[in-house]
Write an enzyme that holds these catalytic residues in place. Structure first.
Site, PDB file in Angstrom:
ATOM      1  N   SER A  35      -2.754   3.507  -1.411  1.00  0.00           N
ATOM      2  CA  SER A  35      -0.719   4.617  -2.005  1.00  0.00           C
ATOM      3  C   SER A  35      -0.767   6.455  -1.221  1.00  0.00           C
ATOM      4  CB  SER A  35      -0.874   5.546  -3.277  1.00  0.00           C
ATOM      5  OG  SER A  35      -1.903   6.491  -3.756  1.00  0.00           O
ATOM      6  N   ASP A 337       3.100  14.305  -7.446  1.00  0.00           N
ATOM      7  CA  ASP A 337       3.312  13.807  -9.597  1.00  0.00           C
ATOM      8  C   ASP A 337       1.608  13.579  -9.703  1.00  0.00           C
ATOM      9  OD1 ASP A 337       1.716  12.246  -7.504  1.00  0.00           O
ATOM     10  OD2 ASP A 337       2.723  10.118  -7.862  1.00  0.00           O
ATOM     11  N   HIS A 340      -0.618  12.342  -6.101  1.00  0.00           N
ATOM     12  CA  HIS A 340       0.521  12.030  -4.225  1.00  0.00           C
ATOM     13  C   HIS A 340       0.860  13.682  -4.041  1.00  0.00           C
ATOM     14  CE1 HIS A 340       0.131   8.300  -6.279  1.00  0.00           C
ATOM     15  NE2 HIS A 340      -0.169   7.690  -5.492  1.00  0.00           N
TER      16      HIS A 340
END
Length: 372
Positions: A35, A337, A340
């Site tokens: 991610s 968040d 990340h």
């Protein structure tokens, strides 16, 4: 205008033309990872029916809409592309039949692991994986695409000579899934050699396929992330360093990175014709924790987008879910968040990679005028 002045002007024009038409260091970027590098593959894969990263506030800062990036805006790979004058690298799953790939492809998938998913299913934690598109699957996509890019070995060598390969970041999720399910640091230290070996083998495979310039990032200081600080918080003050990060988990990240650097050194000896670059994500990110205000970050260790709690990370109200909301100015936060980083943090890290000092050996200059 005298003859001498005309001659000097002609020289200046020729010089400018030579510089302005000279090739940038890299013509294309090929990216693998999770991610931290995914620009849309997870969203396009349909692995989840209603992933929050497919909606605002994800993407709000730069794009104005969600793109599948796990941030409020651009990622490190986006800033690297911009630094070298390249377009944003498209996700592999967004390619259409017959589409010509000019500036590279991004194979990274959010939630991906370095180890194959079977490893986790055998340990009865496979059902918690976001995706089964592990590093080996991504390498398979690359091999499939390669046949459309070049045919002979000579063609491929020439094509990839101007390409930058980003091997990750990858490996973080191999530890995240077990940690979040209760595995201990001691247990996961035994997994580190397997993860590092897998990353090194993937790097070796890309070299055999024609890659000559590769960046292999280490892991971030996970002990400074809001999710780890929330899940593993303790009243024991000795567990935290002077910046408020969990020392034991940061030490684990450093252990992985040390093993990875040793593996890369072996690869450099095996492939002396290549440039295998270690990207110090740990060192770059630690600057944002050690001297946050110096770099314009005032959110501390809290997440910008979340549902409350000491670090603004609430597992029942994660960013994008009911009960959460983003901060007013993400550019003043390093963490987006809880897991990340923000676009602002990724920009800082990318600058540290392209301009130094967080790559070893350094990346080629991103400015055509450097050294003049």
């Amino acid at each position: 205008m005298t003859l001498t002045m005309r001659f000097l002007l002609l020289l200046a024009v020729c010089f400018f033309w030579t510089v302005s038409t000279s090739h940038v260091p890299y013509d294309s970027i090929f990216s693998f990872g999770d991610s931290l590098a995914d620009t849309g593959n997870f969203l396009l894969s349909g692995a989840l029916a209603f992933p929050v990263i497919g909606n605002l506030p994800y993407g709000e800062t730069f794009f104005g809409h969600a793109t599948g990036r796990c941030s409020d805006g651009r990622l490190v790979i986006d800033f690297i592309a911009e630094a070298y004058g390249l377009q944003f690298v498209p996700p592999y799953l967004a390619l259409t039949e017959g589409q010509k790939v000019q500036h590279g492809v991004n194979f990274a998938v959010a939630g991906a692991t370095a180890l194959d998913s079977k490893f986790f299913y055998d340990k009865n934690i496979g059902n918690f994986l976001w995706t089964n598109d592990s590093l080996s699957i991504q390498l398979g996509w690359f091999k499939k695409l390669k046949s459309t890019l070049c045919t002979t070995k000579q063609d491929c060598d020439n094509y990839f000579k101007g390409s930058l390969f980003l091997m990750g970041e990858i490996g973080g999720n191999d530890y995240n899934y077990p940690f979040f399910l209760g595995s201990t640091i001691t247990e996961l230290k035994a997994v580190v050699p397997l993860v590092v070996e897998t990353i090194a083998a993937a790097t070796s495979m890309l070299i055999e396929e024609g890659a000559v310039e590769l960046v292999v990032p280490g892991n971030f200081p996970i002990g400074c992330s809001a999710v780890y600080l929330t899940l593993f918080q303790t009243p024991n003050k000795a567990a935290y360093d002077q910046n408020g990060c969990l020392k034991a988990y940061n030490a684990f990240s450093k252990y992985h990175n040390a093993q990875l650097k040793l593996a890369l050194e072996k690869l450099r000896k095996k492939y002396p014709h290549t440039r295998i670059i270690y990207a110090d994500y740990y060192g770059a990110a630690k600057q944002l924790v050690h001297l946050p205000k110096h770099h314009g970050f005032y959110g501390g260790l809290k997440a910008c987008c979340g549902g409350g709690g000491p670090y603004n990370f609430n597992n029942s109200a994660r960013c994008g879910h009911t009960g959460s909301k983003p901060c007013m100015d993400p550019s003043t936060y390093a963490n987006w968040d809880g897991v990340h980083l923000t676009e602002a943090a990724y920009r800082y890290i990318a600058t540290g990679l392209t301009k130094g000092p967080f790559t070893s050996p350094p990346l080629k200059s991103s400015s055509m005028f450097d050294g003049l």
